[in-house]
Scaffold this motif. Structure first.
Motif, PDB file in Angstrom:
ATOM      1  N   ALA A  88       0.828  -1.205   0.000  1.00  0.00           N
ATOM      2  CA  ALA A  88       0.000   0.000   0.000  1.00  0.00           C
ATOM      3  C   ALA A  88       0.862   1.254   0.000  1.00  0.00           C
ATOM      4  O   ALA A  88       0.346   2.362  -0.080  1.00  0.00           O
ATOM      5  N   HIS A  89       2.174   1.080   0.092  1.00  0.00           N
ATOM      6  CA  HIS A  89       3.087   2.222   0.113  1.00  0.00           C
ATOM      7  C   HIS A  89       3.334   2.745  -1.301  1.00  0.00           C
ATOM      8  O   HIS A  89       3.332   1.986  -2.270  1.00  0.00           O
ATOM      9  N   LYS A  90       3.602   4.029  -1.386  1.00  0.00           N
ATOM     10  CA  LYS A  90       3.837   4.667  -2.672  1.00  0.00           C
ATOM     11  C   LYS A  90       5.048   4.051  -3.378  1.00  0.00           C
ATOM     12  O   LYS A  90       6.067   3.764  -2.757  1.00  0.00           O
ATOM     13  N   GLU A  91       4.907   3.872  -4.678  1.00  0.00           N
ATOM     14  CA  GLU A  91       5.989   3.275  -5.469  1.00  0.00           C
ATOM     15  C   GLU A  91       7.277   4.071  -5.374  1.00  0.00           C
ATOM     16  O   GLU A  91       8.368   3.497  -5.296  1.00  0.00           O
ATOM     17  N   ASP A  92       7.169   5.401  -5.400  1.00  0.00           N
ATOM     18  CA  ASP A  92       8.387   6.203  -5.446  1.00  0.00           C
ATOM     19  C   ASP A  92       9.191   6.105  -4.146  1.00  0.00           C
ATOM     20  O   ASP A  92      10.364   6.476  -4.110  1.00  0.00           O
ATOM     21  N   GLN A  93       8.584   5.579  -3.073  1.00  0.00           N
ATOM     22  CA  GLN A  93       9.296   5.446  -1.817  1.00  0.00           C
ATOM     23  C   GLN A  93       9.907   4.058  -1.624  1.00  0.00           C
ATOM     24  O   GLN A  93      10.872   3.902  -0.893  1.00  0.00           O
ATOM     25  N   HIS A 108       1.269  -1.779  -6.455  1.00  0.00           N
ATOM     26  CA  HIS A 108       0.515  -1.090  -5.412  1.00  0.00           C
ATOM     27  C   HIS A 108      -0.799  -1.826  -5.208  1.00  0.00           C
ATOM     28  O   HIS A 108      -1.354  -2.409  -6.147  1.00  0.00           O
ATOM     29  N   LYS A 109      -1.303  -1.808  -3.983  1.00  0.00           N
ATOM     30  CA  LYS A 109      -2.527  -2.546  -3.685  1.00  0.00           C
ATOM     31  C   LYS A 109      -3.765  -1.957  -4.350  1.00  0.00           C
ATOM     32  O   LYS A 109      -4.830  -2.569  -4.319  1.00  0.00           O
ATOM     33  N   LEU A 110      -3.632  -0.793  -4.953  1.00  0.00           N
ATOM     34  CA  LEU A 110      -4.728  -0.223  -5.721  1.00  0.00           C
ATOM     35  C   LEU A 110      -4.680  -0.656  -7.189  1.00  0.00           C
ATOM     36  O   LEU A 110      -5.525  -0.239  -7.981  1.00  0.00           O
ATOM     37  N   SER A 111      -3.710  -1.497  -7.537  1.00  0.00           N
ATOM     38  CA  SER A 111      -3.597  -1.969  -8.922  1.00  0.00           C
ATOM     39  C   SER A 111      -4.848  -2.747  -9.329  1.00  0.00           C
ATOM     40  O   SER A 111      -5.437  -3.466  -8.517  1.00  0.00           O
ATOM     41  N   TYR A 207       9.110  12.904   9.850  1.00  0.00           N
ATOM     42  CA  TYR A 207       9.617  12.708   8.487  1.00  0.00           C
ATOM     43  C   TYR A 207       8.967  11.491   7.843  1.00  0.00           C
ATOM     44  O   TYR A 207       8.503  11.536   6.697  1.00  0.00           O
ATOM     45  N   ALA A 208       8.952  10.368   8.577  1.00  0.00           N
ATOM     46  CA  ALA A 208       8.418   9.115   8.029  1.00  0.00           C
ATOM     47  C   ALA A 208       6.933   9.209   7.724  1.00  0.00           C
ATOM     48  O   ALA A 208       6.452   8.723   6.696  1.00  0.00           O
ATOM     49  N   ILE A 209       6.181   9.839   8.612  1.00  0.00           N
ATOM     50  CA  ILE A 209       4.727   9.971   8.408  1.00  0.00           C
ATOM     51  C   ILE A 209       4.442  10.894   7.226  1.00  0.00           C
ATOM     52  O   ILE A 209       3.586  10.613   6.384  1.00  0.00           O
ATOM     53  N   LYS A 210       5.181  12.008   7.152  1.00  0.00           N
ATOM     54  CA  LYS A 210       4.971  12.965   6.071  1.00  0.00           C
ATOM     55  C   LYS A 210       5.200  12.337   4.702  1.00  0.00           C
ATOM     56  O   LYS A 210       4.503  12.628   3.728  1.00  0.00           O
ATOM     57  N   ARG A 211       6.165  11.404   4.615  1.00  0.00           N
ATOM     58  CA  ARG A 211       6.493  10.764   3.342  1.00  0.00           C
ATOM     59  C   ARG A 211       5.839   9.385   3.180  1.00  0.00           C
ATOM     60  O   ARG A 211       6.185   8.630   2.283  1.00  0.00           O
ATOM     61  N   GLN A 212       4.909   9.084   4.079  1.00  0.00           N
ATOM     62  CA  GLN A 212       4.123   7.844   4.002  1.00  0.00           C
ATOM     63  C   GLN A 212       5.016   6.609   4.006  1.00  0.00           C
ATOM     64  O   GLN A 212       4.773   5.637   3.272  1.00  0.00           O
ATOM     65  N   LEU A 213       6.045   6.617   4.845  1.00  0.00           N
ATOM     66  CA  LEU A 213       6.932   5.470   4.972  1.00  0.00           C
ATOM     67  C   LEU A 213       6.388   4.455   5.969  1.00  0.00           C
ATOM     68  O   LEU A 213       6.867   3.325   6.041  1.00  0.00           O
ATOM     69  N   VAL A 214       5.418   4.880   6.775  1.00  0.00           N
ATOM     70  CA  VAL A 214       4.749   3.982   7.728  1.00  0.00           C
ATOM     71  C   VAL A 214       3.252   4.091   7.537  1.00  0.00           C
ATOM     72  O   VAL A 214       2.746   5.082   7.031  1.00  0.00           O
ATOM     73  N   GLU A 215       2.551   3.021   7.936  1.00  0.00           N
ATOM     74  CA  GLU A 215       1.099   3.003   7.775  1.00  0.00           C
ATOM     75  C   GLU A 215       0.431   3.762   8.911  1.00  0.00           C
ATOM     76  O   GLU A 215       0.938   3.837  10.005  1.00  0.00           O
TER      77      GLU A 215
END
Length: 215
Positions: A88-93, A108-111, A207-215
């Protein structure tokens, strides 16, 4: 096509709805067969050793073992297995890091169903799967450097530690989960803060939350 000739797939995802959804999608095909399923990283490794298959669909965020650790272990023991990271994490990350660790594809899980089926067929044929969105991202960065993406300078273990700290886990909790010493995890934390020019866990978590590195 007979079941013996089908592309055999194992699915590792801790969300029952996702597991059932993937099984339903793949059941609609004539050439893909699900031969194993689990919600555990350790069980994914065991199934991969015991059941003949061509493709493993692997979630990153498994409760008992990091998806990237599962990926590395399976590729070390079973290099012929094609692993598609499903997240579910962004591809670019995450996608580039997963490809470097040995993944054959990243979804991505939205595929949509068609993209999932196409990716499985492609990696089973020995090819890599890169989505159009990731291909565009990689193309864009041929001529421009990342700005503010300091987490991309971290090693895989440091990146894993960053995500665990940002998820609220203590150094001792992380050490126990990764079977490492508290001193080693503390050293990882120090290196993370230094590389990312952060002062403490609160800034790291932000930092991690802002860049969606964690759920």
């Amino acid at each position: 096509m007979t079941d013996n000739a089908a592309i055999k797939v194992i699915i590792a995802d801790e969300h029952p709805v996702v597991l059932e959804g993937l099984k339903k999608i793949l059941a609609s095909t004539h050439d893909i067969s699900v031969v194993g399923e689990t919600n555990s990283g350790l069980e994914a490794i065991r199934l991969s050793r015991q059941i003949a298959h061509q493709v493993l669909i692997l979630e990153i965020s498994l409760a008992d073992k990091s998806g990237i650790e599962v990926l590395k272990q399976i590729k070390s023991e079973l290099p012929q297995t094609a692993v598609i990271v499903f997240s579910a994490h962004k591809e670019d990350q995450f996608a580039v890091r997963m490809h470097k660790a040995g993944a054959s594809g990243y979804l991505h899980k939205l595929s949509g169903a068609n993209e999932i089926i196409s990716a499985i067929r492609q990696v089973a044929a020995g090819l890599k799967y890169i989505s159009p969105a990731l291909a565009q991202e990689l193309a864009n960065n041929l001529t421009q450097e990342y700005e503010g993406e300091l987490h991309k300078t971290l090693s895989d273990r440091e990146f894993q530690t960053l995500r665990m700290i940002a998820s609220g886990k203590s150094v001792s909790d992380i050490a126990k989960e990764l079977s490492l010493s508290v001193k080693t995890i503390s050293e990882y934390r120090s290196r993370i803060l230094l590389k990312m020019k952060l002062r403490h866990n609160a800034e790291l978590t932000h930092y991690a939350i802002k860049r969606q590195l964690v759920e």
